[in-house]
Scaffold this motif. Structure first.
Motif, PDB file in Angstrom:
ATOM      1  N   VAL A 193       0.309   0.321 -14.221  1.00 22.44           N
ATOM      2  CA  VAL A 193      -0.122  -1.074 -14.382  1.00 22.44           C
ATOM      3  C   VAL A 193       0.085  -1.843 -13.085  1.00 22.44           C
ATOM      4  O   VAL A 193       1.171  -1.807 -12.488  1.00 22.44           O
ATOM      5  N   ASP A 194      -0.952  -2.515 -12.625  1.00 21.31           N
ATOM      6  CA  ASP A 194      -0.866  -3.239 -11.359  1.00 21.31           C
ATOM      7  C   ASP A 194      -1.804  -4.447 -11.371  1.00 21.31           C
ATOM      8  O   ASP A 194      -2.380  -4.777 -12.402  1.00 21.31           O
ATOM      9  N   LYS A 195      -1.922  -5.082 -10.242  1.00 21.50           N
ATOM     10  CA  LYS A 195      -2.891  -6.179 -10.087  1.00 21.50           C
ATOM     11  C   LYS A 195      -3.679  -5.891  -8.807  1.00 21.50           C
ATOM     12  O   LYS A 195      -3.696  -6.682  -7.852  1.00 21.50           O
ATOM     13  N   ALA A 196      -4.280  -4.693  -8.809  1.00 20.12           N
ATOM     14  CA  ALA A 196      -4.928  -4.196  -7.593  1.00 20.12           C
ATOM     15  C   ALA A 196      -6.204  -4.969  -7.241  1.00 20.12           C
ATOM     16  O   ALA A 196      -6.739  -4.805  -6.141  1.00 20.12           O
ATOM     17  N   ASN A 197      -6.689  -5.800  -8.181  1.00 22.20           N
ATOM     18  CA  ASN A 197      -7.865  -6.623  -7.842  1.00 22.20           C
ATOM     19  C   ASN A 197      -7.476  -7.844  -6.991  1.00 22.20           C
ATOM     20  O   ASN A 197      -8.327  -8.563  -6.499  1.00 22.20           O
ATOM     21  N   VAL A 198      -6.164  -8.044  -6.801  1.00 28.77           N
ATOM     22  CA  VAL A 198      -5.720  -9.199  -6.012  1.00 28.77           C
ATOM     23  C   VAL A 198      -4.668  -8.827  -4.948  1.00 28.77           C
ATOM     24  O   VAL A 198      -4.758  -9.262  -3.809  1.00 28.77           O
ATOM     25  N   LEU A 199      -3.674  -8.023  -5.340  1.00 30.74           N
ATOM     26  CA  LEU A 199      -2.494  -7.851  -4.489  1.00 30.74           C
ATOM     27  C   LEU A 199      -2.531  -6.587  -3.634  1.00 30.74           C
ATOM     28  O   LEU A 199      -2.826  -5.499  -4.140  1.00 30.74           O
ATOM     29  N   ASP A 200      -2.182  -6.708  -2.377  1.00 31.48           N
ATOM     30  CA  ASP A 200      -2.057  -5.553  -1.485  1.00 31.48           C
ATOM     31  C   ASP A 200      -0.988  -4.587  -1.991  1.00 31.48           C
ATOM     32  O   ASP A 200      -1.163  -3.370  -1.948  1.00 31.48           O
ATOM     33  N   SER A 202      -0.158  -3.966  -4.895  1.00 33.97           N
ATOM     34  CA  SER A 202      -0.711  -3.198  -6.017  1.00 33.97           C
ATOM     35  C   SER A 202      -1.707  -2.138  -5.541  1.00 33.97           C
ATOM     36  O   SER A 202      -1.799  -1.057  -6.124  1.00 33.97           O
ATOM     37  N   ARG A 203      -2.446  -2.453  -4.493  1.00 34.84           N
ATOM     38  CA  ARG A 203      -3.396  -1.451  -3.975  1.00 34.84           C
ATOM     39  C   ARG A 203      -2.638  -0.248  -3.409  1.00 34.84           C
ATOM     40  O   ARG A 203      -3.040   0.902  -3.595  1.00 34.84           O
ATOM     41  N   LEU A 204      -1.524  -0.521  -2.729  1.00 31.48           N
ATOM     42  CA  LEU A 204      -0.699   0.584  -2.231  1.00 31.48           C
ATOM     43  C   LEU A 204      -0.085   1.343  -3.418  1.00 31.48           C
ATOM     44  O   LEU A 204      -0.048   2.578  -3.444  1.00 31.48           O
ATOM     45  N   TRP A 205       0.375   0.595  -4.401  1.00 34.59           N
ATOM     46  CA  TRP A 205       0.951   1.186  -5.611  1.00 34.59           C
ATOM     47  C   TRP A 205      -0.029   2.204  -6.210  1.00 34.59           C
ATOM     48  O   TRP A 205       0.313   3.348  -6.494  1.00 34.59           O
ATOM     49  N   ARG A 206      -1.271   1.797  -6.354  1.00 38.17           N
ATOM     50  CA  ARG A 206      -2.288   2.639  -6.974  1.00 38.17           C
ATOM     51  C   ARG A 206      -2.515   3.920  -6.164  1.00 38.17           C
ATOM     52  O   ARG A 206      -2.594   5.016  -6.712  1.00 38.17           O
ATOM     53  N   LYS A 207      -2.598   3.749  -4.832  1.00 37.92           N
ATOM     54  CA  LYS A 207      -2.828   4.923  -3.955  1.00 37.92           C
ATOM     55  C   LYS A 207      -1.691   5.928  -4.075  1.00 37.92           C
ATOM     56  O   LYS A 207      -1.911   7.129  -4.219  1.00 37.92           O
ATOM     57  N   VAL A 208      -0.456   5.422  -3.994  1.00 38.68           N
ATOM     58  CA  VAL A 208       0.695   6.328  -4.012  1.00 38.68           C
ATOM     59  C   VAL A 208       0.807   7.010  -5.374  1.00 38.68           C
ATOM     60  O   VAL A 208       1.090   8.213  -5.463  1.00 38.68           O
ATOM     61  N   VAL A 209       0.556   6.264  -6.457  1.00 38.10           N
ATOM     62  CA  VAL A 209       0.623   6.855  -7.794  1.00 38.10           C
ATOM     63  C   VAL A 209      -0.426   7.968  -7.906  1.00 38.10           C
ATOM     64  O   VAL A 209      -0.157   9.044  -8.463  1.00 38.10           O
ATOM     65  N   GLU A 210      -1.603   7.756  -7.321  1.00 37.88           N
ATOM     66  CA  GLU A 210      -2.629   8.801  -7.366  1.00 37.88           C
ATOM     67  C   GLU A 210      -2.196  10.044  -6.582  1.00 37.88           C
ATOM     68  O   GLU A 210      -2.457  11.178  -7.008  1.00 37.88           O
ATOM     69  N   GLU A 211      -1.522   9.824  -5.466  1.00 36.98           N
ATOM     70  CA  GLU A 211      -1.021  10.982  -4.693  1.00 36.98           C
ATOM     71  C   GLU A 211      -0.010  11.783  -5.513  1.00 36.98           C
ATOM     72  O   GLU A 211      -0.068  13.010  -5.567  1.00 36.98           O
ATOM     73  N   VAL A 212       0.902  11.060  -6.161  1.00 33.74           N
ATOM     74  CA  VAL A 212       1.924  11.737  -6.970  1.00 33.74           C
ATOM     75  C   VAL A 212       1.276  12.489  -8.128  1.00 33.74           C
ATOM     76  O   VAL A 212       1.658  13.621  -8.457  1.00 33.74           O
ATOM     77  N   ALA A 213       0.245  11.883  -8.720  1.00 33.42           N
ATOM     78  CA  ALA A 213      -0.418  12.479  -9.887  1.00 33.42           C
ATOM     79  C   ALA A 213      -0.987  13.865  -9.586  1.00 33.42           C
ATOM     80  O   ALA A 213      -1.088  14.714 -10.479  1.00 33.42           O
ATOM     81  N   LYS A 214      -1.353  14.101  -8.320  1.00 32.69           N
ATOM     82  CA  LYS A 214      -1.936  15.413  -7.954  1.00 32.69           C
ATOM     83  C   LYS A 214      -0.991  16.570  -8.269  1.00 32.69           C
ATOM     84  O   LYS A 214      -1.425  17.686  -8.526  1.00 32.69           O
ATOM     85  N   ASP A 215       0.321  16.286  -8.238  1.00 27.82           N
ATOM     86  CA  ASP A 215       1.282  17.349  -8.547  1.00 27.82           C
ATOM     87  C   ASP A 215       1.548  17.490 -10.043  1.00 27.82           C
ATOM     88  O   ASP A 215       2.398  18.288 -10.451  1.00 27.82           O
ATOM     89  N   TYR A 216       0.879  16.678 -10.839  1.00 30.30           N
ATOM     90  CA  TYR A 216       1.069  16.739 -12.298  1.00 30.30           C
ATOM     91  C   TYR A 216      -0.294  16.874 -12.983  1.00 30.30           C
ATOM     92  O   TYR A 216      -0.736  15.967 -13.694  1.00 30.30           O
ATOM     93  N   PRO A 217      -0.957  18.018 -12.795  1.00 31.14           N
ATOM     94  CA  PRO A 217      -2.318  18.172 -13.336  1.00 31.14           C
ATOM     95  C   PRO A 217      -2.391  18.033 -14.853  1.00 31.14           C
ATOM     96  O   PRO A 217      -3.447  17.669 -15.387  1.00 31.14           O
ATOM     97  N   GLU A 218      -1.268  18.293 -15.539  1.00 30.64           N
ATOM     98  CA  GLU A 218      -1.306  18.213 -17.015  1.00 30.64           C
ATOM     99  C   GLU A 218      -1.237  16.775 -17.520  1.00 30.64           C
ATOM    100  O   GLU A 218      -1.512  16.508 -18.687  1.00 30.64           O
ATOM    101  N   GLU A 222      -4.114   6.900 -16.003  1.00 32.07           N
ATOM    102  CA  GLU A 222      -5.100   5.814 -15.998  1.00 32.07           C
ATOM    103  C   GLU A 222      -4.473   4.600 -15.329  1.00 32.07           C
ATOM    104  O   GLU A 222      -3.259   4.445 -15.296  1.00 32.07           O
ATOM    105  N   HIS A 223      -5.305   3.766 -14.729  1.00 33.28           N
ATOM    106  CA  HIS A 223      -4.834   2.525 -14.126  1.00 33.28           C
ATOM    107  C   HIS A 223      -5.261   1.375 -15.020  1.00 33.28           C
ATOM    108  O   HIS A 223      -6.340   1.393 -15.603  1.00 33.28           O
ATOM    109  N   MET A 224      -4.390   0.372 -15.110  1.00 26.25           N
ATOM    110  CA  MET A 224      -4.748  -0.787 -15.930  1.00 26.25           C
ATOM    111  C   MET A 224      -4.243  -2.034 -15.217  1.00 26.25           C
ATOM    112  O   MET A 224      -3.112  -2.042 -14.692  1.00 26.25           O
ATOM    113  N   LEU A 225      -5.055  -3.073 -15.209  1.00 24.14           N
ATOM    114  CA  LEU A 225      -4.605  -4.336 -14.618  1.00 24.14           C
ATOM    115  C   LEU A 225      -3.608  -4.996 -15.568  1.00 24.14           C
ATOM    116  O   LEU A 225      -3.733  -4.907 -16.790  1.00 24.14           O
TER     117      LEU A 225
END
Ligand code: IPM
Ligand code: MG
Length: 361
Positions: A193-200, A202-218, A222-225
């Protein structure tokens, strides 16, 4: 096993509920052959009254020497208590923020569960609550707005206050890793959960969470504002498994989630660092209006103690026993006043502790 536990009873109903949690822990230790030693520590208002500050170096050091910390609650009535005449950094809550930082407790786990026995307390319509829900809010606890630079100033005679929201990628990665690890033991879904439509941040948060997710294929990510998440929590809480979010959003959403369960007196929490160490406390406050009346609900503290057994001591069987004790006592119809409903038997704080301890055998 030898369990070395530091206790911070704190203020308001804190001492009463911690006493009952200890009772349940002691019974669990007796049945399963463990030995517990407790060290009582001062924090919050109780520390202000003795030392003039809400957290001392001694409390931090003694907490660090323990394997885990069990806390009641801190703080008083903000309009009448003398603690709130003090400067902000000397008030009870400042002690809580300082100990989170001093012990590096960056991962705050707040489960919000709808218990079958308490389904009637849920304020949602039956067609929504009927699906039940069981979510874990993972709140980042030592960064963001809470710990950024803040000051109040004047510019050309106009008063101005500044709070800063900062996250670096390491802070985001370590909480994301914990979030995905926990999801692997649950229903394998993470809602970040972030506010990536407004906050920097949050945009970094989203990117890093996506990187971490790659190691957890199972795990499904999802991202939610955050504004949408606030809505979804009342519209369809069953959709959530792990909610992963930054400090301020987590503060707000976890209160909302607890209200949706209808029984905040039932909600536990754990704050963890990157080892097995953790601080465990109920999600509710110190309820100064009912302190000393013997009517507080100790269940959230008892369930926090269960989280302690699970996360700090790896004692899953023992944690299950405590959680089952809660379910059984509810099933038998015993309720403290905050969760009382027709046809049930109302009991006080101490009696509830006795009933819970009796279930463990
Ligand atoms: C919480 C509380 C604290 C917070 C307050 C007491 C500082 O609301 O634990 O959620 O905002 O973190
Ligand atoms: Mg809060």
């Amino acid at each position: 096993m030898k369990l070395n536990i530091a206790c911070i009873p704190g203020d308001g109903i804190g001492p009463e509920i911690v006493t009952e949690a200890k009772k349940v822990l002691n019974q669990t230790a007796k049945v399963y052959g463990h030995e517990i030693s407790y060290t009582d520590l001062l924090m919050g208002g109780a520390s202000i009254d003795v030392h003039g500050v809400p957290l001392t170096e001694e409390t931090v050091e003694k907490a660090k020497e323990a394997d885990a910390v069990l806390m009641g609650s801190i703080g008083g009535d903000t309009t009448t208590s003398p603690w709130y005449k003090l400067a902000p950094q000397l008030r009870p809550e400042a002690g809580l923020l300082a100990i989170r930082k001093a012990l590096n407790l960056f991962a705050n786990l707040r489960p919000a569960v709808l218990y079958d026995e308490l389904a009637d307390a849920c304020p949602l319509k039956k067609d929504i609550s009927g699906a039940g829900f069981d979510m874990m809010i993972m709140r980042e606890l030592t960064g963001g707005l809470y710990f950024g630079e803040r000051y109040t100033t004047q510019e050309n005679g106009v008063r101005k206050a500044v709070d800063t929201l900062t996250y670096n990628e390491n802070e985001i990665r370590r909480i994301a890793l914990k979030g995905f690890d926990i999801a692997m033991k649950r229903r394998k879904k993470v809602t970040s959960v972030d506010k990536a439509n407004v906050l920097d941040s949050s945009r970094l948060w989203r990117k890093v969470v996506e990187e971490v997710a790659k190691d957890y294929p199972e795990v499904t990510l999802e991202h939610m504002l955050v504004d949408n998440c606030a809505m979804q929590l009342v519209k369809n809480p069953a959709q959530f498994d792990v909610i992963l979010t930054e400090n301020m959003f987590g503060d707000i959403l976890s209160d909302e989630a607890s209200m949706v369960t209808g029984s905040i007196g039932m909600l536990a929490s754990a704050s963890l660092n990157d080892s097995k160490f953790g601080l465990y406390e109920p999600s509710h406050g110190s309820a100064p209006d009912i302190a000393g009346k013997g009517i507080a609900n100790p269940i959230a503290t008892v369930l926090s103690a269960a989280m302690m057994l699970r996360f700090s001591f790896d004692l899953d069987k023992e944690a299950d026993a405590v959680e089952n004790a809660v379910k059984n006592v509810l099933k038998k119809g015993y309720r403290t006043v905050d969760i009382m409903s027709e046809g049930c038997r109302q009991v006080g704080c101490k009696e509830m502790g006795d009933l819970l301890a009796d279930e463990i055998n």
